[in-house]
Design an enzyme around this catalytic site. Structure first.
Site, PDB file in Angstrom:
ATOM      1  N   SER A   9       0.879  -1.181   0.000  1.00 37.52           N
ATOM      2  CA  SER A   9       0.000   0.000   0.000  1.00 37.52           C
ATOM      3  C   SER A   9       0.908   1.220   0.000  1.00 37.52           C
ATOM      4  CB  SER A   9      -0.848  -0.011   1.275  1.00 37.52           C
ATOM      5  OG  SER A   9      -1.451   1.247   1.501  1.00 37.52           O
ATOM      6  N   TYR A  51      -1.991  -0.980  10.237  1.00 38.01           N
ATOM      7  CA  TYR A  51      -1.999  -1.161   8.779  1.00 38.01           C
ATOM      8  C   TYR A  51      -0.677  -0.666   8.187  1.00 38.01           C
ATOM      9  CZ  TYR A  51      -3.932  -1.137   4.014  1.00 38.01           C
ATOM     10  OH  TYR A  51      -4.169  -1.372   2.680  1.00 38.01           O
TER      11      TYR A  51
HETATM   12  N1  LIG Z   1      -8.608  -0.797  -1.749  1.00 37.83           N
HETATM   13  C1  LIG Z   1      -7.598  -0.003  -1.485  1.00 37.83           C
HETATM   14  O1  LIG Z   1      -7.708   1.240  -1.541  1.00 37.83           O
HETATM   15  C2  LIG Z   1      -6.244  -0.555  -1.134  1.00 37.83           C
HETATM   16  C3  LIG Z   1      -5.181   0.348  -1.007  1.00 37.83           C
HETATM   17  C4  LIG Z   1      -3.924  -0.154  -0.675  1.00 37.83           C
HETATM   18  C5  LIG Z   1      -3.735  -1.495  -0.488  1.00 37.83           C
HETATM   19  N2  LIG Z   1      -4.785  -2.352  -0.601  1.00 37.83           N
HETATM   20  C6  LIG Z   1      -4.541  -3.774  -0.337  1.00 37.83           C
HETATM   21  O2  LIG Z   1      -5.052  -4.560  -1.386  1.00 37.83           O
HETATM   22  C7  LIG Z   1      -5.439  -5.837  -0.878  1.00 37.83           C
HETATM   23  C8  LIG Z   1      -6.854  -6.153  -1.338  1.00 37.83           C
HETATM   24  O3  LIG Z   1      -7.719  -5.167  -0.786  1.00 37.83           O
HETATM   25  P1  LIG Z   1      -9.191  -4.881  -1.321  1.00 37.83           P
HETATM   26  O4  LIG Z   1      -9.334  -3.421  -1.346  1.00 37.83           O
HETATM   27  O5  LIG Z   1      -9.475  -5.692  -2.521  1.00 37.83           O
HETATM   28  O6  LIG Z   1     -10.020  -5.397  -0.037  1.00 37.83           O
HETATM   29  P2  LIG Z   1     -11.312  -6.330   0.112  1.00 37.83           P
HETATM   30  O7  LIG Z   1     -11.746  -6.151   1.522  1.00 37.83           O
HETATM   31  O8  LIG Z   1     -12.279  -6.046  -0.974  1.00 37.83           O
HETATM   32  O9  LIG Z   1     -10.719  -7.799  -0.127  1.00 37.83           O
HETATM   33  C9  LIG Z   1      -9.843  -8.389   0.795  1.00 37.83           C
HETATM   34  C10 LIG Z   1     -10.069  -9.889   0.805  1.00 37.83           C
HETATM   35  O10 LIG Z   1      -9.151 -10.469   1.734  1.00 37.83           O
HETATM   36  C11 LIG Z   1      -9.837 -11.498   2.416  1.00 37.83           C
HETATM   37  N3  LIG Z   1      -9.222 -11.816   3.701  1.00 37.83           N
HETATM   38  C12 LIG Z   1      -9.219 -11.044   4.826  1.00 37.83           C
HETATM   39  N4  LIG Z   1      -8.612 -11.693   5.826  1.00 37.83           N
HETATM   40  C13 LIG Z   1      -8.207 -12.896   5.319  1.00 37.83           C
HETATM   41  C14 LIG Z   1      -7.537 -14.012   5.863  1.00 37.83           C
HETATM   42  N5  LIG Z   1      -7.161 -14.046   7.150  1.00 37.83           N
HETATM   43  N6  LIG Z   1      -7.278 -15.064   5.066  1.00 37.83           N
HETATM   44  C15 LIG Z   1      -7.676 -15.056   3.754  1.00 37.83           C
HETATM   45  N7  LIG Z   1      -8.340 -14.044   3.186  1.00 37.83           N
HETATM   46  C16 LIG Z   1      -8.605 -12.967   3.972  1.00 37.83           C
HETATM   47  C17 LIG Z   1     -11.252 -10.954   2.586  1.00 37.83           C
HETATM   48  O11 LIG Z   1     -12.190 -11.985   2.889  1.00 37.83           O
HETATM   49  C18 LIG Z   1     -11.479 -10.275   1.250  1.00 37.83           C
HETATM   50  O12 LIG Z   1     -12.059 -11.156   0.322  1.00 37.83           O
HETATM   51  C19 LIG Z   1      -5.272  -5.748   0.643  1.00 37.83           C
HETATM   52  O13 LIG Z   1      -4.039  -6.323   1.024  1.00 37.83           O
HETATM   53  C20 LIG Z   1      -5.254  -4.262   0.907  1.00 37.83           C
HETATM   54  O14 LIG Z   1      -4.579  -3.932   2.096  1.00 37.83           O
HETATM   55  C21 LIG Z   1      -6.044  -1.914  -0.920  1.00 37.83           C
END
Ligand SMILES: NC(=O)c1ccc[n+]([C@@H]2O[C@H](COP(=O)([O-])OP(=O)(O)OC[C@H]3O[C@@H](n4cnc5c(N)ncnc54)[C@H](O)[C@@H]3O)[C@@H](O)[C@H]2O)c1
Length: 253
Positions: free
Chosen positions: A144, A157
């Protein structure tokens, strides 16, 4: 017309939602076989249905990335079903609480570090041997912009994502000569259920976030998936240990 990832096997953690789901659809559209894993069964199965509806191939394996036995079993299933692993997108993550450091709940600190940091470590620990056994591969860890700068009210985070970048660089150095490239992607606000949940908590937050982004909008999961795919291609063959910031220009300020 031939597809660019025909014959490739891709593992995606956190594939039940957001970036993981969209990446599954994108890799499958290029002919890859996808293993969707997630702790959320219903969402994971829905991703598999969506990929099938689009003409792709995927399977779902329920996995909690904080559990070494789950992750070990996941990679054993990849080995059993496909005999190899070409690309891994270690994407499962949670955002945790919104509180300044002195008020941050200790149990949520532990949970965020376990999912976001230990989860990525465990996935790489069990993915790497399978890649080594078949001549290499590409690992992409979802960090991130919170992995390269501080984020007020998100200490767990931020610490976890800084850790992911450290893990990425270390594994990149350790396995460079063995044919494994390891990179991180560092998105900023990307329109997924994680961000949609966040903006629902506060009226006007979405407009404020957009106002902070030089490009004037949130990112899309399709843009993140496209970068992940690029990093997996041979066009990116000299890129390893890198953290690709995708933030609409925020870090340029
Ligand atoms: N959306 C954003 O703005 C953003 C920004 C920076 C980084 N990210 C990173 O991108 C990645 C995906 O995020 P997203 O926005 O698609 O989120 P999201 O919440 O839509 O998806 C995350 C998924 O991870 C799964 N998950 C959570 N805990 C888990 C576990 N213990 N074991 C297995 N699966 C698990 C959830 O069930 C979910 O399906 C994450 O690592 C997040 O930190 C997202």
């Amino acid at each position: 017309m031939s597809k660019s990832f025909e014959g490739k096997v891709v593992l995606i953690t956190g594939g039940a939602s957001g970036i993981g789901r969209v990446a599954g659809l994108a890799f499958a559209a290029e002919g890859a076989k996808i293993v969707i894993s997630d702790v959320a069964t219903e969402g994971g199965q829905e991703t598999v249905r969506m990929i099938a509806a689009a003409g792709g191939h995927s399977t779902f394996v329920k996995t909690n990335v904080t559990s070494a036995s789950d992750v070990k079993a996941l990679l054993a299933e990849v080995q059993r079903a496909y005999g190899k692993l070409d690309f891994a997108l270690n994407n499962a993550g949670i955002d945790g609480a919104r509180a300044r450091t002195a008020d941050y709940p200790e149990d949520i600190w532990t949970q965020v570090l376990e999912v976001n940091l230990t989860g990525v470590f465990l996935c790489m620990k069990y993915e790497i041997p399978l890649m080594l056994a078949h001549g290499g591969g590409v690992i992409i860890n979802l960090a991130s912009v919170a992995g390269v700068t501080g984020f007020v009210a998100h200490c767990a985070y931020t610490a976890s994502k800084h850790g992911v970048i450290g893990l990425t660089k270390t594994a990149a150095l350790e396995y460079a000569k063995a044919g494994i490239r390891v990179n991180a992607i560092c998105p900023c606000y990307t329109r997924t259920p994680m961000v949609e949940r966040m903006v629902r908590t506060e009226p006007g937050l979405e407009a404020r976030l957009q106002g902070r982004i030089p490009l004037g909008r949130l990112g899309t999961p399709e843009e993140i998936a496209a970068a992940a795919m690029y990093l997996c291609t041979d066009t990116a063959s000299f890129i390893t240990g890198h953290s690709l910031v995708m933030d609409g220009g925020i870090m340029a300020e």
